[in-house]
Design a protein around this motif. Structure first.
Motif, PDB file in Angstrom:
ATOM      1  N   PRO A  98       1.652  57.963 -40.965  1.00 25.11           N
ATOM      2  CA  PRO A  98       2.613  57.397 -40.026  1.00 25.11           C
ATOM      3  C   PRO A  98       1.921  56.469 -39.023  1.00 25.11           C
ATOM      4  O   PRO A  98       0.801  56.728 -38.606  1.00 25.11           O
ATOM      5  N   PRO A  99       2.583  55.361 -38.652  1.00 28.83           N
ATOM      6  CA  PRO A  99       2.009  54.460 -37.662  1.00 28.83           C
ATOM      7  C   PRO A  99       1.714  55.229 -36.374  1.00 28.83           C
ATOM      8  O   PRO A  99       2.559  55.958 -35.874  1.00 28.83           O
ATOM      9  N   GLY A 100       0.507  55.091 -35.884  1.00 30.84           N
ATOM     10  CA  GLY A 100       0.127  55.784 -34.657  1.00 30.84           C
ATOM     11  C   GLY A 100      -0.097  57.267 -34.850  1.00 30.84           C
ATOM     12  O   GLY A 100      -0.160  58.013 -33.881  1.00 30.84           O
ATOM     13  N   GLY A 101      -0.215  57.713 -36.106  1.00 29.37           N
ATOM     14  CA  GLY A 101      -0.449  59.132 -36.372  1.00 29.37           C
ATOM     15  C   GLY A 101      -1.765  59.579 -35.764  1.00 29.37           C
ATOM     16  O   GLY A 101      -2.782  58.921 -35.906  1.00 29.37           O
ATOM     17  N   SER A 102      -1.731  60.683 -35.061  1.00 30.81           N
ATOM     18  CA  SER A 102      -2.920  61.124 -34.338  1.00 30.81           C
ATOM     19  C   SER A 102      -3.790  62.072 -35.149  1.00 30.81           C
ATOM     20  O   SER A 102      -4.967  62.216 -34.874  1.00 30.81           O
ATOM     21  N   TRP A 128      -1.404  48.754 -44.613  1.00 28.80           N
ATOM     22  CA  TRP A 128      -1.530  50.160 -44.979  1.00 28.80           C
ATOM     23  C   TRP A 128      -2.933  50.435 -45.523  1.00 28.80           C
ATOM     24  O   TRP A 128      -3.561  51.428 -45.162  1.00 28.80           O
ATOM     25  N   LEU A 129      -3.417  49.553 -46.394  1.00 23.68           N
ATOM     26  CA  LEU A 129      -4.753  49.732 -46.957  1.00 23.68           C
ATOM     27  C   LEU A 129      -5.831  49.731 -45.880  1.00 23.68           C
ATOM     28  O   LEU A 129      -6.764  50.529 -45.922  1.00 23.68           O
ATOM     29  N   GLU A 130      -5.693  48.841 -44.905  1.00 19.02           N
ATOM     30  CA  GLU A 130      -6.673  48.788 -43.814  1.00 19.02           C
ATOM     31  C   GLU A 130      -6.686  50.105 -43.039  1.00 19.02           C
ATOM     32  O   GLU A 130      -7.753  50.623 -42.713  1.00 19.02           O
ATOM     33  N   ALA A 131      -5.504  50.644 -42.744  1.00 18.90           N
ATOM     34  CA  ALA A 131      -5.422  51.922 -42.026  1.00 18.90           C
ATOM     35  C   ALA A 131      -5.999  53.046 -42.880  1.00 18.90           C
ATOM     36  O   ALA A 131      -6.708  53.924 -42.371  1.00 18.90           O
TER      37      ALA A 131
END
Length: 189
Positions: A98-102, A128-131
Protein backbone atom coordinates in the motif's frame (compact mmCIF):
# COMPACT_ATOMS: atom_id res chain seq x y z
CA UNK A 1 -9.12 -18.09 3.28
CA UNK A 2 -5.69 -17.12 1.92
CA UNK A 3 -4.07 -19.30 4.53
CA UNK A 4 -6.28 -22.26 3.59
CA UNK A 5 -5.33 -21.95 -0.07
CA UNK A 6 -1.64 -21.73 0.83
CA UNK A 7 -1.86 -24.75 3.13
CA UNK A 8 -3.69 -26.74 0.47
CA UNK A 9 -0.95 -25.94 -2.03
CA UNK A 10 1.84 -26.80 0.38
CA UNK A 11 0.36 -29.82 2.12
CA UNK A 12 -1.47 -31.86 -0.50
CA UNK A 13 -0.15 -34.41 -2.91
CA UNK A 14 0.60 -32.71 -6.24
CA UNK A 15 -2.29 -34.38 -8.08
CA UNK A 16 -4.75 -33.01 -5.50
CA UNK A 17 -3.43 -29.44 -5.25
CA UNK A 18 -5.29 -27.90 -8.17
CA UNK A 19 -8.72 -29.42 -7.37
CA UNK A 20 -8.44 -28.59 -3.66
CA UNK A 21 -7.33 -25.01 -4.33
CA UNK A 22 -9.91 -24.49 -7.02
CA UNK A 23 -12.62 -25.69 -4.65
CA UNK A 24 -11.36 -23.39 -1.88
CA UNK A 25 -10.99 -20.41 -4.20
CA UNK A 26 -14.50 -20.89 -5.59
CA UNK A 27 -15.91 -21.22 -2.08
CA UNK A 28 -14.15 -18.06 -0.88
CA UNK A 29 -15.24 -16.07 -3.94
CA UNK A 30 -18.80 -17.33 -3.59
CA UNK A 31 -18.90 -16.30 0.10
CA UNK A 32 -17.48 -12.86 -0.70
CA UNK A 33 -19.96 -12.33 -3.53
CA UNK A 34 -22.81 -13.58 -1.35
CA UNK A 35 -21.86 -10.97 1.24
CA UNK A 36 -21.71 -8.29 -1.47
CA UNK A 37 -17.96 -7.69 -1.12
CA UNK A 38 -15.40 -6.90 -3.77
CA UNK A 39 -11.69 -6.09 -3.75
CA UNK A 40 -10.73 -2.66 -2.43
CA UNK A 41 -9.45 -0.56 -5.32
CA UNK A 42 -12.31 -1.34 -7.70
CA UNK A 43 -14.59 1.37 -6.37
CA UNK A 44 -17.51 3.15 -7.93
CA UNK A 45 -17.59 6.95 -7.92
CA UNK A 46 -21.28 6.90 -6.90
CA UNK A 47 -20.38 5.82 -3.38
CA UNK A 48 -17.43 8.12 -2.78
CA UNK A 49 -14.89 5.30 -2.86
CA UNK A 50 -16.38 3.37 0.07
CA UNK A 51 -18.20 0.77 -1.96
CA UNK A 52 -19.86 -0.04 -5.23
CA UNK A 53 -23.49 0.23 -6.30
CA UNK A 54 -24.91 -2.47 -8.57
CA UNK A 55 -27.79 -2.09 -11.07
CA UNK A 56 -30.36 -2.58 -8.32
CA UNK A 57 -28.92 0.20 -6.14
CA UNK A 58 -27.42 -2.16 -3.53
CA UNK A 59 -24.16 -0.83 -2.07
CA UNK A 60 -21.39 -3.44 -1.86
CA UNK A 61 -18.60 -3.02 0.69
CA UNK A 62 -14.90 -3.06 -0.22
CA UNK A 63 -12.64 -5.81 1.08
CA UNK A 64 -9.32 -4.49 2.35
CA UNK A 65 -6.81 -7.34 2.43
CA UNK A 66 -3.75 -7.47 4.62
CA UNK A 67 -0.54 -7.24 2.53
CA UNK A 68 0.40 -10.87 3.22
CA UNK A 69 -3.09 -12.02 2.17
CA UNK A 70 -2.76 -10.22 -1.17
CA UNK A 71 0.66 -11.81 -1.74
CA UNK A 72 -0.64 -15.29 -0.92
CA UNK A 73 -3.62 -14.87 -3.26
CA UNK A 74 -1.37 -13.77 -6.15
CA UNK A 75 1.04 -16.61 -5.46
CA UNK A 76 -1.78 -19.16 -5.24
CA UNK A 77 -3.29 -18.02 -8.54
CA UNK A 78 0.12 -18.20 -10.21
CA UNK A 79 0.74 -21.71 -8.83
CA UNK A 80 -2.66 -22.84 -10.10
CA UNK A 81 -1.93 -21.41 -13.54
CA UNK A 82 -4.80 -18.92 -13.31
CA UNK A 83 -4.18 -15.70 -15.27
CA UNK A 84 -6.28 -12.94 -13.70
CA UNK A 85 -6.90 -9.70 -15.60
CA UNK A 86 -4.22 -7.01 -15.27
CA UNK A 87 -6.44 -4.63 -13.30
CA UNK A 88 -7.05 -7.38 -10.72
CA UNK A 89 -3.29 -7.98 -10.38
CA UNK A 90 -2.76 -4.22 -9.96
CA UNK A 91 -5.32 -4.07 -7.15
CA UNK A 92 -3.63 -7.02 -5.45
CA UNK A 93 -0.19 -5.39 -5.83
CA UNK A 94 -1.49 -2.14 -4.34
CA UNK A 95 -2.85 -4.07 -1.38
CA UNK A 96 0.41 -6.00 -0.98
CA UNK A 97 2.40 -2.77 -1.03
CA UNK A 98 0.00 0.00 0.00
CA UNK A 99 1.18 3.56 -0.73
CA UNK A 100 2.80 4.89 2.42
CA UNK A 101 2.70 1.45 4.04
CA UNK A 102 4.76 1.54 7.20
CA UNK A 103 5.30 -2.18 7.75
CA UNK A 104 7.70 -3.81 5.28
CA UNK A 105 6.99 -7.31 4.05
CA UNK A 106 9.21 -10.11 5.27
CA UNK A 107 11.71 -11.56 2.75
CA UNK A 108 9.70 -14.76 2.04
CA UNK A 109 6.68 -12.60 1.07
CA UNK A 110 8.86 -10.38 -1.12
CA UNK A 111 10.11 -13.55 -2.77
CA UNK A 112 6.60 -14.97 -3.28
CA UNK A 113 5.50 -11.70 -4.86
CA UNK A 114 8.34 -11.80 -7.38
CA UNK A 115 7.78 -15.47 -8.16
CA UNK A 116 4.03 -14.90 -8.66
CA UNK A 117 4.61 -11.97 -11.02
CA UNK A 118 7.14 -13.98 -13.03
CA UNK A 119 4.79 -16.98 -13.27
CA UNK A 120 1.91 -14.71 -14.26
CA UNK A 121 4.13 -12.93 -16.78
CA UNK A 122 2.86 -9.64 -15.40
CA UNK A 123 4.99 -6.49 -15.71
CA UNK A 124 4.07 -4.10 -12.87
CA UNK A 125 4.17 -0.33 -13.20
CA UNK A 126 7.50 1.46 -12.83
CA UNK A 127 6.52 3.24 -9.56
CA UNK A 128 5.41 -0.06 -8.05
CA UNK A 129 8.64 -1.77 -9.13
CA UNK A 130 10.73 1.04 -7.64
CA UNK A 131 8.92 0.71 -4.30
CA UNK A 132 9.28 -3.08 -4.42
CA UNK A 133 13.02 -2.93 -5.18
CA UNK A 134 13.50 -0.38 -2.40
CA UNK A 135 11.76 -2.70 0.05
CA UNK A 136 13.84 -5.67 -1.17
CA UNK A 137 17.02 -3.69 -0.67
CA UNK A 138 16.02 -2.68 2.86
CA UNK A 139 15.33 -6.35 3.71
CA UNK A 140 18.30 -7.84 1.83
CA UNK A 141 20.51 -8.41 4.89
CA UNK A 142 17.85 -10.63 6.46
CA UNK A 143 17.12 -12.67 3.32
CA UNK A 144 17.67 -16.39 3.25
CA UNK A 145 19.37 -17.85 0.16
CA UNK A 146 16.04 -19.14 -1.25
CA UNK A 147 14.35 -15.73 -1.08
CA UNK A 148 17.28 -13.93 -2.68
CA UNK A 149 17.64 -16.53 -5.43
CA UNK A 150 13.90 -16.43 -6.19
CA UNK A 151 13.83 -12.64 -6.38
CA UNK A 152 16.85 -12.46 -8.68
CA UNK A 153 15.50 -15.18 -10.96
CA UNK A 154 12.07 -13.51 -11.13
CA UNK A 155 13.63 -10.14 -12.00
CA UNK A 156 15.53 -11.77 -14.85
CA UNK A 157 12.36 -13.53 -16.05
CA UNK A 158 10.45 -10.24 -16.00
CA UNK A 159 13.36 -8.41 -17.68
CA UNK A 160 13.54 -5.95 -14.80
CA UNK A 161 16.89 -4.21 -14.53
CA UNK A 162 17.53 -2.77 -11.05
CA UNK A 163 20.10 -0.04 -10.53
CA UNK A 164 23.76 -1.04 -10.39
CA UNK A 165 23.90 -0.16 -6.68
CA UNK A 166 20.95 -2.49 -6.02
CA UNK A 167 22.67 -5.29 -7.92
CA UNK A 168 25.94 -4.71 -6.05
CA UNK A 169 24.05 -5.02 -2.74
CA UNK A 170 22.36 -8.22 -3.92
CA UNK A 171 25.61 -9.75 -5.12
CA UNK A 172 27.45 -8.78 -1.93
CA UNK A 173 24.73 -10.41 0.14
CA UNK A 174 24.72 -13.48 -2.14
CA UNK A 175 28.50 -13.74 -1.71
CA UNK A 176 28.11 -13.68 2.06
CA UNK A 177 25.54 -16.48 1.79
CA UNK A 178 27.55 -18.77 -0.49
CA UNK A 179 28.20 -21.36 2.24
CA UNK A 180 24.45 -21.46 3.02
CA UNK A 181 23.26 -21.91 -0.59
CA UNK A 182 22.06 -25.34 -1.61
CA UNK A 183 23.11 -26.59 -5.03
CA UNK A 184 19.67 -25.77 -6.49
CA UNK A 185 19.69 -22.23 -5.07
CA UNK A 186 23.20 -21.59 -6.35
CA UNK A 187 22.14 -22.86 -9.78
CA UNK A 188 19.24 -20.36 -9.80
CA UNK A 189 21.72 -17.53 -9.31
Amino acid sequence: ACWMVKEALMGQEKSLRAPVCLYLARHVLWKLQEAGWYLHGSTDSNTGGTGSTDQTGVVHQAVQLQPQQAVHLLWSMARLGHRPPGDYVEVMLQQAFPPGGSTPLEPPLLSRTAVALAQLGYQPSKPWLEAYLLQCRSQMCSMEPQSLANILRALVTLKVYPSSSWLVSALQHATSLVPAFSEAEAHMM
